[in-house]
Design a protein around this motif. Sequence first.
Motif, PDB file in Angstrom:
ATOM      1  N   ILE A  99       0.819  -1.216   0.000  1.00 12.01           N
ATOM      2  CA  ILE A  99       0.000   0.000   0.000  1.00 12.01           C
ATOM      3  C   ILE A  99       0.853   1.267   0.000  1.00 12.01           C
ATOM      4  O   ILE A  99       0.511   2.244  -0.659  1.00 12.01           O
ATOM      5  N   GLU A 100       1.981   1.231   0.714  1.00  9.90           N
ATOM      6  CA  GLU A 100       2.853   2.411   0.728  1.00  9.90           C
ATOM      7  C   GLU A 100       3.398   2.699  -0.678  1.00  9.90           C
ATOM      8  O   GLU A 100       3.400   3.838  -1.136  1.00  9.90           O
ATOM      9  N   GLY A 101       3.864   1.670  -1.357  1.00  6.11           N
ATOM     10  CA  GLY A 101       4.362   1.834  -2.721  1.00  6.11           C
ATOM     11  C   GLY A 101       3.270   2.274  -3.679  1.00  6.11           C
ATOM     12  O   GLY A 101       3.498   3.088  -4.573  1.00  6.11           O
ATOM     13  N   LEU A 102       2.058   1.752  -3.474  1.00  9.31           N
ATOM     14  CA  LEU A 102       0.938   2.130  -4.337  1.00  9.31           C
ATOM     15  C   LEU A 102       0.572   3.595  -4.143  1.00  9.31           C
ATOM     16  O   LEU A 102       0.345   4.319  -5.113  1.00  9.31           O
ATOM     17  N   VAL A 103       0.558   4.058  -2.899  1.00  9.24           N
ATOM     18  CA  VAL A 103       0.242   5.470  -2.636  1.00  9.24           C
ATOM     19  C   VAL A 103       1.294   6.367  -3.286  1.00  9.24           C
ATOM     20  O   VAL A 103       0.955   7.393  -3.890  1.00  9.24           O
ATOM     21  N   LYS A 104       2.562   6.006  -3.201  1.00  5.36           N
ATOM     22  CA  LYS A 104       3.622   6.789  -3.869  1.00  5.36           C
ATOM     23  C   LYS A 104       3.383   6.855  -5.370  1.00  5.36           C
ATOM     24  O   LYS A 104       3.507   7.911  -5.991  1.00  5.36           O
ATOM     25  N   LYS A 105       3.027   5.727  -5.964  1.00  3.57           N
ATOM     26  CA  LYS A 105       2.742   5.671  -7.407  1.00  3.57           C
ATOM     27  C   LYS A 105       1.543   6.550  -7.751  1.00  3.57           C
ATOM     28  O   LYS A 105       1.578   7.311  -8.730  1.00  3.57           O
ATOM     29  N   LEU A 106       0.492   6.470  -6.939  1.00  4.28           N
ATOM     30  CA  LEU A 106      -0.711   7.266  -7.190  1.00  4.28           C
ATOM     31  C   LEU A 106      -0.421   8.762  -7.061  1.00  4.28           C
ATOM     32  O   LEU A 106      -0.897   9.564  -7.869  1.00  4.28           O
ATOM     33  N   GLU A 107       0.359   9.141  -6.045  1.00  3.94           N
ATOM     34  CA  GLU A 107       0.742  10.552  -5.887  1.00  3.94           C
ATOM     35  C   GLU A 107       1.516  11.019  -7.113  1.00  3.94           C
ATOM     36  O   GLU A 107       1.257  12.113  -7.639  1.00  3.94           O
ATOM     37  N   LYS A 108       2.441  10.213  -7.577  1.00  2.06           N
ATOM     38  CA  LYS A 108       3.246  10.555  -8.767  1.00  2.06           C
ATOM     39  C   LYS A 108       2.355  10.736  -9.995  1.00  2.06           C
ATOM     40  O   LYS A 108       2.618  11.573 -10.848  1.00  2.06           O
ATOM     41  N   ASN A 109       1.258   9.941 -10.060  1.00  2.00           N
ATOM     42  CA  ASN A 109       0.343  10.011 -11.199  1.00  2.00           C
ATOM     43  C   ASN A 109      -0.726  11.089 -11.036  1.00  2.00           C
ATOM     44  O   ASN A 109      -1.611  11.216 -11.879  1.00  2.00           O
ATOM     45  N   GLY A 110      -0.659  11.866  -9.937  1.00  2.00           N
ATOM     46  CA  GLY A 110      -1.600  12.961  -9.735  1.00  2.00           C
ATOM     47  C   GLY A 110      -2.964  12.545  -9.207  1.00  2.00           C
ATOM     48  O   GLY A 110      -3.917  13.319  -9.264  1.00  2.00           O
ATOM     49  N   VAL A 111      -3.084  11.331  -8.673  1.00  2.00           N
ATOM     50  CA  VAL A 111      -4.352  10.851  -8.117  1.00  2.00           C
ATOM     51  C   VAL A 111      -4.616  11.557  -6.790  1.00  2.00           C
ATOM     52  O   VAL A 111      -3.697  11.785  -5.997  1.00  2.00           O
ATOM     53  N   THR A 112      -5.864  11.910  -6.540  1.00  2.00           N
ATOM     54  CA  THR A 112      -6.242  12.556  -5.288  1.00  2.00           C
ATOM     55  C   THR A 112      -6.239  11.526  -4.160  1.00  2.00           C
ATOM     56  O   THR A 112      -7.005  10.562  -4.195  1.00  2.00           O
ATOM     57  N   ILE A 113      -5.376  11.749  -3.172  1.00  2.01           N
ATOM     58  CA  ILE A 113      -5.299  10.912  -1.974  1.00  2.01           C
ATOM     59  C   ILE A 113      -6.058  11.669  -0.894  1.00  2.01           C
ATOM     60  O   ILE A 113      -5.712  12.806  -0.569  1.00  2.01           O
ATOM     61  N   LEU A 114      -7.086  11.060  -0.335  1.00  2.00           N
ATOM     62  CA  LEU A 114      -7.962  11.765   0.606  1.00  2.00           C
ATOM     63  C   LEU A 114      -7.473  11.782   2.044  1.00  2.00           C
ATOM     64  O   LEU A 114      -7.880  12.646   2.822  1.00  2.00           O
TER      65      LEU A 114
END
Length: 143
Positions: A99-114
């Motif tokens: 999950i930590e790696g996925l959140v980093k990937k999502l942040e890099k891709n501009g996904v909104t993390i709530l």
Amino acid sequence: MTDKKDQTEKPASKVDNTPKVTGVGGIFFYSDNPKETQKWYAENLGIETNNWGSSSFDSRDVDNPDIVNSLQWKAFKKGDEYFSPSKKEFMINYQVQNIEGLVKKLEKNGVTILDSIEAFDYGKFVHILDKEGNKIELWEPIL
């Protein structure tokens, strides 16, 4: 002669820890009357509920049969803030690994993390929005 099973087994050193979704962890939806909705599902479809109003559907991991996966099902009172900021009538929980790696990937891709990753005795959670504003719950179970 080599046994086919031996050819398909993954060596322990090749464990996949790629940040990704590995399954569906839950299906959540709004209801005008969650208790009556859950009662209807129990009486008509055999979906039993527990103290949290949800039901678990357990299954085995195909690649690791000793691992039991669980899917939660729950009706929420219409308008419950748990789905916010999404305006949709449903929310999906995806089971993930790393999950930590996925959140980093999502942040890099501009996904909104709530929110931040929260850890509980049954796993780690974080919430995101997809491109259409659907709230998604990501869950990494404790194995």
